[in-house]
Design a protein around this motif. Structure first.
Motif, PDB file in Angstrom:
ATOM      1  N   LYS A 152       0.839  -1.182   0.000  1.00 39.35           N
ATOM      2  CA  LYS A 152       0.000   0.000   0.000  1.00 39.35           C
ATOM      3  C   LYS A 152       0.883   1.244   0.000  1.00 39.35           C
ATOM      4  O   LYS A 152       2.057   1.121   0.292  1.00 39.35           O
ATOM      5  N   HIS A 182      -0.470  -5.562   5.879  1.00 37.24           N
ATOM      6  CA  HIS A 182       0.286  -6.377   6.838  1.00 37.24           C
ATOM      7  C   HIS A 182      -0.524  -6.700   8.095  1.00 37.24           C
ATOM      8  O   HIS A 182      -0.205  -7.625   8.815  1.00 37.24           O
ATOM      9  N   TYR A 183      -1.630  -5.959   8.314  1.00 40.40           N
ATOM     10  CA  TYR A 183      -2.471  -6.326   9.461  1.00 40.40           C
ATOM     11  C   TYR A 183      -3.095  -7.705   9.282  1.00 40.40           C
ATOM     12  O   TYR A 183      -3.315  -8.419  10.246  1.00 40.40           O
ATOM     13  N   LYS A 186      -1.085 -10.507  10.728  1.00 45.45           N
ATOM     14  CA  LYS A 186      -0.856 -10.596  12.179  1.00 45.45           C
ATOM     15  C   LYS A 186      -1.582 -11.800  12.771  1.00 45.45           C
ATOM     16  O   LYS A 186      -2.726 -12.088  12.420  1.00 45.45           O
ATOM     17  N   LEU A 218      -6.606   1.374  17.141  1.00 46.30           N
ATOM     18  CA  LEU A 218      -5.234   1.154  16.698  1.00 46.30           C
ATOM     19  C   LEU A 218      -4.450   2.399  17.105  1.00 46.30           C
ATOM     20  O   LEU A 218      -4.466   3.409  16.402  1.00 46.30           O
ATOM     21  N   GLU A 220      -1.066   4.508  18.328  1.00 45.37           N
ATOM     22  CA  GLU A 220       0.391   4.543  18.204  1.00 45.37           C
ATOM     23  C   GLU A 220       0.946   5.698  19.019  1.00 45.37           C
ATOM     24  O   GLU A 220       0.303   6.742  19.137  1.00 45.37           O
ATOM     25  N   ARG A 227       8.511  10.451   7.919  1.00 41.81           N
ATOM     26  CA  ARG A 227       7.624  10.183   6.784  1.00 41.81           C
ATOM     27  C   ARG A 227       6.656  11.337   6.497  1.00 41.81           C
ATOM     28  O   ARG A 227       5.619  11.126   5.868  1.00 41.81           O
ATOM     29  N   TYR A 230       5.216  11.806   2.872  1.00 42.57           N
ATOM     30  CA  TYR A 230       4.200  10.816   2.503  1.00 42.57           C
ATOM     31  C   TYR A 230       2.939  11.019   3.327  1.00 42.57           C
ATOM     32  O   TYR A 230       1.826  11.105   2.806  1.00 42.57           O
ATOM     33  N   ASP A 239      -3.894   6.080   5.409  1.00 38.25           N
ATOM     34  CA  ASP A 239      -2.763   5.299   5.926  1.00 38.25           C
ATOM     35  C   ASP A 239      -3.238   4.107   6.756  1.00 38.25           C
ATOM     36  O   ASP A 239      -2.593   3.066   6.784  1.00 38.25           O
ATOM     37  N   MET A 240      -4.336   4.248   7.438  1.00 42.21           N
ATOM     38  CA  MET A 240      -4.748   3.236   8.416  1.00 42.21           C
ATOM     39  C   MET A 240      -6.192   2.756   8.266  1.00 42.21           C
ATOM     40  O   MET A 240      -6.468   1.577   8.443  1.00 42.21           O
ATOM     41  N   HIS A 244      -6.065  -1.144   7.122  1.00 41.14           N
ATOM     42  CA  HIS A 244      -5.985  -1.976   8.330  1.00 41.14           C
ATOM     43  C   HIS A 244      -7.273  -1.986   9.157  1.00 41.14           C
ATOM     44  O   HIS A 244      -7.734  -3.036   9.586  1.00 41.14           O
ATOM     45  N   LYS A 345      -1.899   8.855  15.750  1.00 40.27           N
ATOM     46  CA  LYS A 345      -0.484   8.970  16.083  1.00 40.27           C
ATOM     47  C   LYS A 345      -0.386   9.810  17.357  1.00 40.27           C
ATOM     48  O   LYS A 345      -1.252  10.638  17.636  1.00 40.27           O
ATOM     49  N   LYS A 350       1.107   2.325  22.526  1.00 39.74           N
ATOM     50  CA  LYS A 350       1.124   1.616  21.245  1.00 39.74           C
ATOM     51  C   LYS A 350       0.316   0.350  21.460  1.00 39.74           C
ATOM     52  O   LYS A 350       0.732  -0.547  22.200  1.00 39.74           O
ATOM     53  N   ASN A 383      -1.836  -6.279  19.092  1.00 37.86           N
ATOM     54  CA  ASN A 383      -0.498  -5.739  18.910  1.00 37.86           C
ATOM     55  C   ASN A 383      -0.195  -4.697  19.987  1.00 37.86           C
ATOM     56  O   ASN A 383      -1.070  -3.890  20.247  1.00 37.86           O
TER      57      ASN A 383
HETATM   58  C1  BG6 Z   1       1.571   1.177   8.396  1.00 37.99           C
HETATM   59  C2  BG6 Z   1       1.384   2.662   8.401  1.00 37.99           C
HETATM   60  O1  BG6 Z   1       0.792   0.609   7.402  1.00 37.99           O
HETATM   61  O2  BG6 Z   1       1.199   0.656   9.658  1.00 37.99           O
HETATM   62  C3  BG6 Z   1       2.172   3.290   9.519  1.00 37.99           C
HETATM   63  O3  BG6 Z   1       1.780   3.214   7.172  1.00 37.99           O
HETATM   64  C4  BG6 Z   1       1.881   2.628  10.847  1.00 37.99           C
HETATM   65  O4  BG6 Z   1       1.877   4.686   9.605  1.00 37.99           O
HETATM   66  C5  BG6 Z   1       1.977   1.110  10.732  1.00 37.99           C
HETATM   67  O5  BG6 Z   1       2.794   3.109  11.796  1.00 37.99           O
HETATM   68  C6  BG6 Z   1       1.498   0.430  12.009  1.00 37.99           C
HETATM   69  O6  BG6 Z   1       1.765  -0.933  11.931  1.00 37.99           O
HETATM   70  P1  BG6 Z   1       2.083  -1.779  13.237  1.00 37.99           P
HETATM   71  O7  BG6 Z   1       2.241  -3.168  12.740  1.00 37.99           O
HETATM   72  O8  BG6 Z   1       3.328  -1.212  13.824  1.00 37.99           O
HETATM   73  O9  BG6 Z   1       0.917  -1.590  14.149  1.00 37.99           O
END
Ligand code: BG6
Length: 494
Positions: A152, A182-183, A186, A218, A220, A227, A230, A239-240, A244, A345, A350, A383
Motif C-alpha cells: 500500500k 500487513h495487518y 498478524k 489502533l 500509536e 515520513r 508521505y 494510511d490506516m 488496516h 499517532k 502503542k 499488537n
Molecule cells: C503502516 C502505516 O501501514 O502501519 C504506519 O503506514 C503505521 O503509519 C503502521 O505506523 C502500524 O503498523 P504496526 O504493525 O506497527 O501496528
C-alpha cells in the motif's frame, strides 16, 4: 510444507521496508526450512552496489531486525550466496532483458522451475511501469508461475486505485496479484476466524441481539517521524482506516464462509464492506466522523512537537493524524450495532485492540438494584501484546452479595517459547505458496475506497472541523462524545 522453488525479486531493495521487514522475514523462513532448497533472492534498486555490499546490508538488517540471529561462518555463507544484487532502472526494458538472462542462470544453478515472485517495495506510481517492463523484458516468459506482491498505498482514492489496477491488470491476472495489508498477516487478526468459528459460545451470540457495540482501536505513540512528506498527503484515513481498520472490521463482522478457501473468505469480506453504511453527505460525516491532529504536548515529561512542526509538514497542514468514527454494518446480523473505530499517532500507548461489548444481562431481582452490572467484554489483543481475554461478572469473595468484574485471560505473547512469526513472514510465505486468503482482492479494495472517499471529500471542502489534541493524549474530546451520545464509552486500551 516449504514453498515451491522460486526466485524472489525485491524491488526497492535498498529501502526501509526491505531492510526492516523483508530480509528478516526471508531469513526466518529460511531458518525454518520454509523456503526449501531451491530459491534465490535478487535485490533490485537504482543505485550501484556489489553482491558483497548487498549481502553485508542483508546481514546487518537481519542482525538488527530478525527474530533469528544470523548464523556464523559457512552456514551464513550458504544463505548469503543465494542473494544477489542487480542495479536496475525499472523503466528500462533492456535492463529487464539482462535481468532475465541472469535469472535464467540462477534458475539453472539452483534448479528452480521458473517460478518468479516480484515484490514491489516501491512507490505505487511505479507499479504500472514495472509491470510493463517485466513483460516487455521477457521476465514473464519462464515456465513456472509469476506473482506480483505490492504494498500500500494502493491509490489515493477510488479513481486512482482503479487506474493503477488497470495498469497492473494489463500484465497480471487478478490471481497473480497479492496486495499486502500487513495487518492481515498478524497472528491475532488471523485468529479472529478461529475464535469466532471454533467456539460454541461466541458465534451464537455474535449478532445484534447480544452485542451492544464493537470498538476497534489502533493507537500509536509515534508521530510521523521522517515520513512527513508521505503522511501529509495520506493522513490517517488513507494510511490506516481504508486498509488496516476496515480489514479488522470485516474479519469481525463477516458471515461464516462456506469453506475456509481464499475466495470464499474474501467474498464474505466484500459483502461486509458493501454493507457498511455510506457517509453520503457532509452532515453524515460531521455526525459520525471525528478528525484530529496532534498539537504540542508531552509524554512522560518529555515535550513533543505538534504535527505542524514536524519535518516536511506545512505549517498550515490540515492532515488528520487521528480518526474516529461510528460505523454501521447494515445487514441482518448487525442491524443497529455501532462499530467504533479509532486510530491515531501520538496517543499514550502503542496498542491495537478489538473490544466486543455484549449487551447487559437483564436487570433482575437477584442483584440489588443499587448494583450496576458491568457488561461482558471479549477483548482481542492484536499488537504488541497478543491474546484474548473476557470480562465476566462474579461474586466478590466475602459475606456481601457483591458483584465484581473479573478477567479470564489467554496471553499468547506471555507464553515462554512462543515466538510468533512476523506478519511479513507469514505473508511472503503465503504468496510463495499461492495462498491469497490474507491479501486484499481488488473488489475489497474498491469497496473500501468507495467508503472512505466521501469522508475525504467532506474534509477537503472543509465541511467538517479539524480538532486538535495535545500529543500524548487520547485524541480530541469529540471522539469520546461520539460514544457518549450512544450511552457508551471507550474501554481503556492497555
Ligand atoms: C503502516 C502505516 O501501514 O502501519 C504506519 O503506514 C503505521 O503509519 C503502521 O505506523 C502500524 O503498523 P504496526 O504493525 O506497527 O501496528
Amino acid at each position: 510444507a516449504a514453498a515451491e522453488g522460486a526466485v524472489y525479486f525485491i524491488f526497492g531493495a535498498t529501502g526501509d521496508l526491505a531492510r526492516r521487514k523483508l530480509f528478516p522475514a526471508l531469513y526466518s523462513l529460511y531458518r525454518e526450512g520454509k523456503l526449501g532448497d531451491r530459491f534465490a533472492i535478487v535485490g533490485l534498486a537504482r543505485r550501484p552496489r556489489t553482491d558483497e555490499q548487498f549481502r553485508d546490508d542483508v546481514h546487518e538488517s537481519i542482525r538488527e531486525f530478525c527474530r533469528y540471529k544470523p548464523a556464523e561462518g559457512g552456514e551464513w555463507a550458504a544463505f548469503a550466496e543465494r542473494f544477489s544484487y542487480h542495479p536496475l532502472d525499472i523503466s528500462n526494458v533492456d535492463g529487464m532483458r539482462q535481468l532475465s538472462e541472469t535469472t535464467q542462470e540462477l534458475e539453472r544453478r539452483y534448479e528452480i522451475p521458473g517460478n518468479r515472485l516480484f515484490y514491489l517495495a516501491l512507490a505505487p506510481d511505479l507499479f504500472g511501469t514495472v509491470s510493463r517492463t517485466l513483460r516487455d523484458g521477457g521476465m514473464l516468459n519462464s515456465p513456472g508461475w509469476h506473482r506480483l506482491v505490492i504494498e500500500k498505498p494502493f491509490g489515493y482514492d477510488y479513481p486512482s486505485a482503479e487506474r493503477l489496477n488497470e495498469e497492473i491488470r494489463q500484465v497480471f491476472r487478478e490471481e497473480e496479484v497479492f496486495r499486502i495489508d500487513h495487518y492481515l498477516g498478524k497472528e491475532m487478526v488471523q485468529n479472529i476466524e478461529m475464535i469466532r468459528f471454533a467456539n460454541a459460545f461466541f458465534e451464537p451470540l455474535w449478532n445484534a441481539g447480544h452485542i451492544a457495540n464493537v470498538q476497534i482501536t489502533l493507537a500509536e505513540t509515534v508521530g510521523v517521524e521522517e515520513r512527513g512528506a508521505y503522511y501529509n498527503k495520506s493522513g490517517a484515513l488513507r494510511d490506516m482506516v481504508q486498509n488496516h481498520m476496515l480489514q479488522m472490521l470485516t474479519m469481525i463482522a463477516m458471515e461464516p464462509p462456506s469453506r475456509l478457501d481464499p475466495e470464499d473468505i474474501r467474498d464474505e469480506k466484500v459483502k461486509v464492506l458493501r454493507s457498511i453504511r455510506t457517509f453520503s453527505s457532509p452532515e453524515e460525516v460531521r455526525a459520525r466522523v471525528i478528525r484530529g491532529q496532534y498539537a504540542e504536548g508531552s509524554s512522560k515529561g518529555k515535550p513533543l512537537p505538534g504535527y505542524r512542526q514536524e519535518e516536511s509538514v506545512p505549517a498550515d497542514s490540515a492532515t488528520e493524524t487521528f480518526f474516529a468514527a461510528r460505523m454501521f454494518v447494515d445487514n441482518f446480523r448487525w442491524a443497529g450495532v455501532p462499530f467504533y473505530v479509532r486510530t491515531g499517532k501520538r496517543l499514550p500507548v502503542k496498542s491495537t485492540e478489538i473490544v466486543v461489548e455484549f449487551k447487559n444481562a437483564p436487570r433482575n431481582v437477584l442483584f440489588a438494584r443499587k448494583q450496576e452490572l458491568q457488561p461482558n467484554l471479549l477483548v482481542i489483543r492484536v499488537n504488541p501484546m497478543e491474546g484474548i481475554y473476557i470480562k465476566i461478572n462474579a461474586k466478590r469473595p466475602g459475606n456481601e452479595m457483591t458483584i465484581q468484574p473479573v478477567v479470564m485471560e489467554y496471553c499468547q505473547s506471555c507464553l515462554v517459547g512462543i515466538n510468533t512469526p512476523e506478519a511479513y513472514e507469514r505473508l511472503i510465505f503465503d504468496a510463495g505458496r499461492g495462498d491469497s486468503t490474507y491479501f486484499t482482492r481488488w473488489d475489497e479494495l474498491a469497496a473500501a475506497w468507495q467508503l472512505v472517499d466521501p469522508i475525504a471529500a467532506a474534509w477537503r471542502n472543509n465541511e467538517s472541523e479539524l480538532h486538535f489534541y495535545p500529543a500524548g493524549t487520547w485524541g480530541p474530546e469529540q471522539a469520546d462524545a461520539l460514544l457518549r451520545e450512544d450511552g457508551f464509552r471507550w474501554w481503556p486500551v492497555n
